[in-house]
Design a protein around this motif. Structure first.
Motif, mmCIF file in Angstrom:
data_model
loop_
_atom_site.group_PDB
_atom_site.id
_atom_site.type_symbol
_atom_site.label_atom_id
_atom_site.label_comp_id
_atom_site.label_asym_id
_atom_site.label_seq_id
_atom_site.Cartn_x
_atom_site.Cartn_y
_atom_site.Cartn_z
ATOM 1 N N GLU A 27 -7.978 -18.583 3.540
ATOM 2 C CA GLU A 27 -8.268 -19.662 3.719
ATOM 3 C C GLU A 27 -10.438 -19.249 3.660
ATOM 4 O O GLU A 27 -10.432 -19.480 3.009
ATOM 5 N N SER A 28 -10.088 -18.513 4.456
ATOM 6 C CA SER A 28 -11.761 -17.930 4.516
ATOM 7 C C SER A 28 -12.679 -17.367 2.677
ATOM 8 O O SER A 28 -13.337 -17.606 3.025
ATOM 9 N N TRP A 29 -11.415 -16.336 2.085
ATOM 10 C CA TRP A 29 -11.942 -15.934 1.404
ATOM 11 C C TRP A 29 -11.719 -17.507 -0.084
ATOM 12 O O TRP A 29 -12.999 -17.324 -0.284
ATOM 13 N N LEU A 30 -11.187 -18.268 0.439
ATOM 14 C CA LEU A 30 -11.539 -19.766 -1.198
ATOM 15 C C LEU A 30 -12.525 -19.947 0.054
ATOM 16 O O LEU A 30 -13.895 -20.791 -1.322
ATOM 17 N N LEU A 31 -12.515 -19.888 0.607
ATOM 18 C CA LEU A 31 -14.818 -20.890 1.652
ATOM 19 C C LEU A 31 -15.683 -19.781 0.854
ATOM 20 O O LEU A 31 -16.328 -20.171 0.817
ATOM 21 N N ASP A 32 -15.089 -19.112 1.201
ATOM 22 C CA ASP A 32 -16.336 -17.554 0.310
ATOM 23 C C ASP A 32 -16.576 -17.966 -1.391
ATOM 24 O O ASP A 32 -17.723 -18.345 -1.311
ATOM 25 N N VAL A 33 -15.686 -18.266 -1.505
ATOM 26 C CA VAL A 33 -15.462 -18.774 -3.483
ATOM 27 C C VAL A 33 -16.164 -19.895 -3.614
ATOM 28 O O VAL A 33 -16.869 -20.235 -4.460
ATOM 29 N N CYS A 34 -16.240 -21.262 -2.515
ATOM 30 C CA CYS A 34 -16.611 -22.030 -3.216
ATOM 31 C C CYS A 34 -18.156 -22.671 -2.413
ATOM 32 O O CYS A 34 -18.548 -21.181 -1.402
ATOM 33 N N PRO A 35 -18.532 -23.310 -2.891
ATOM 34 C CA PRO A 35 -19.504 -23.369 -2.451
ATOM 35 C C PRO A 35 -20.233 -23.587 -0.458
ATOM 36 O O PRO A 35 -18.992 -24.352 0.043
ATOM 37 N N PRO A 36 -21.343 -23.767 0.459
ATOM 38 C CA PRO A 36 -20.839 -23.549 0.928
ATOM 39 C C PRO A 36 -20.818 -25.027 1.486
ATOM 40 O O PRO A 36 -20.349 -25.200 3.290
ATOM 41 N N GLU A 37 -20.433 -26.150 1.241
ATOM 42 C CA GLU A 37 -20.944 -27.097 1.612
ATOM 43 C C GLU A 37 -19.325 -27.513 2.183
ATOM 44 O O GLU A 37 -19.284 -28.605 3.017
ATOM 45 N N LEU A 49 -3.709 -25.109 1.040
ATOM 46 C CA LEU A 49 -3.192 -25.755 -1.018
ATOM 47 C C LEU A 49 -4.768 -26.433 -1.297
ATOM 48 O O LEU A 49 -5.137 -26.412 -2.225
ATOM 49 N N VAL A 50 -5.057 -27.734 -0.311
ATOM 50 C CA VAL A 50 -6.304 -28.412 -0.968
ATOM 51 C C VAL A 50 -7.522 -27.998 -1.203
ATOM 52 O O VAL A 50 -8.087 -27.733 -2.680
ATOM 53 N N LEU A 51 -7.630 -26.859 -0.444
ATOM 54 C CA LEU A 51 -8.860 -25.962 -1.245
ATOM 55 C C LEU A 51 -8.487 -25.128 -1.895
ATOM 56 O O LEU A 51 -9.371 -24.997 -2.366
ATOM 57 N N ALA A 52 -8.058 -24.823 -2.439
ATOM 58 C CA ALA A 52 -6.936 -23.904 -3.510
ATOM 59 C C ALA A 52 -7.508 -24.731 -4.624
ATOM 60 O O ALA A 52 -7.796 -23.927 -5.589
ATOM 61 N N ARG A 53 -7.222 -25.683 -4.069
ATOM 62 C CA ARG A 53 -6.878 -26.477 -5.420
ATOM 63 C C ARG A 53 -8.393 -26.549 -6.179
ATOM 64 O O ARG A 53 -8.917 -26.278 -7.352
ATOM 65 N N PHE A 54 -9.515 -26.640 -5.178
ATOM 66 C CA PHE A 54 -10.833 -27.134 -5.363
ATOM 67 C C PHE A 54 -11.381 -26.291 -5.443
ATOM 68 O O PHE A 54 -12.304 -25.888 -6.409
ATOM 69 N N ALA A 55 -10.506 -25.248 -5.125
ATOM 70 C CA ALA A 55 -11.435 -23.369 -5.349
ATOM 71 C C ALA A 55 -11.426 -23.348 -6.922
ATOM 72 O O ALA A 55 -11.953 -22.543 -7.747
ATOM 73 N N VAL A 56 -10.184 -23.776 -7.686
ATOM 74 C CA VAL A 56 -9.545 -23.315 -8.650
ATOM 75 C C VAL A 56 -10.614 -24.153 -10.502
ATOM 76 O O VAL A 56 -11.727 -23.692 -10.884
ATOM 77 N N LEU A 57 -11.154 -25.368 -9.647
ATOM 78 C CA LEU A 57 -11.803 -26.329 -10.160
ATOM 79 C C LEU A 57 -13.043 -26.123 -10.246
ATOM 80 O O LEU A 57 -13.716 -25.985 -11.375
ATOM 81 N N HIS A 58 -13.720 -25.712 -9.371
ATOM 82 C CA HIS A 58 -15.037 -25.030 -9.041
ATOM 83 C C HIS A 58 -15.056 -23.645 -10.236
ATOM 84 O O HIS A 58 -16.832 -23.914 -10.714
ATOM 85 N N VAL A 59 -14.770 -22.692 -9.805
ATOM 86 C CA VAL A 59 -14.284 -21.732 -10.731
ATOM 87 C C VAL A 59 -14.082 -22.442 -12.462
ATOM 88 O O VAL A 59 -15.337 -21.725 -12.977
ATOM 89 N N GLU A 60 -13.811 -22.877 -12.521
ATOM 90 C CA GLU A 60 -13.524 -22.934 -13.789
ATOM 91 C C GLU A 60 -14.853 -24.090 -14.766
ATOM 92 O O GLU A 60 -15.311 -24.271 -15.655
ATOM 93 N N ALA A 61 -15.488 -25.053 -13.180
ATOM 94 C CA ALA A 61 -16.488 -25.150 -14.074
ATOM 95 C C ALA A 61 -17.813 -24.150 -13.535
ATOM 96 O O ALA A 61 -18.682 -24.653 -15.106
#
Length: 123
Positions: A27-37, A49-61
């Motif tokens: 969770e900590s690492w995924l939050l670091d990968v994603c935008p601060p918001e 797991l929802v965070l992970a899905r958001f992270a995947v889509l963010h990185v793909e974007a």
């Protein structure tokens, strides 16, 4: 029971699956990968797991934006920058594309592990 194993490409800040508090490190690492918001959304903080899905889509974007930047760099920059600066910009896009490819693999491995996929070491 088999020993915890992190497959090749697993992010170093995240403990291997099935070790103590591994999901917390994920969770900590995924939050670091994603935008601060993303830290402000309760759903993403409560459901890793929802965070992970958001992270995947963010990185793909970000990958898509990087590839667009790369494809447009020479045409968009040739009138505003010297050829050596344009070449440097292209090199930067290439470096960022490679970095994002590695991050995408890491995020995908973490998402898979959160969904229950386990890898085994190969001899």
């Amino acid at each position: 029971m088999s020993r915890p194993y992190a497959p090749p490409g697993w992010p170093s800040p995240v403990r291997p699956p099935d070790t103590e508090r591994w999901e917390g490190t994920a969770e900590s690492w995924l939050l670091d990968v994603c935008p601060p918001e993303y830290r402000t959304y309760p759903t993403l903080r409560r459901h890793v797991l929802v965070l992970a899905r958001f992270a995947v889509l963010h990185v793909e974007a970000m990958q898509a934006a990087c590839r667009r930047g790369l494809s447009e760099a020479r045409a968009e920059l040739r009138d505003v920058a010297s050829p050596d600066v344009v070449d440097a910009a292209v090199d930067t896009w290439l470096t960022e594309d490679a970095r994002l490819s590695a991050v995408r693999r890491e995020v995908g491995l973490v998402e898979d592990a959160l969904r229950g996929t386990r890898h085994r070491p190969r001899l």
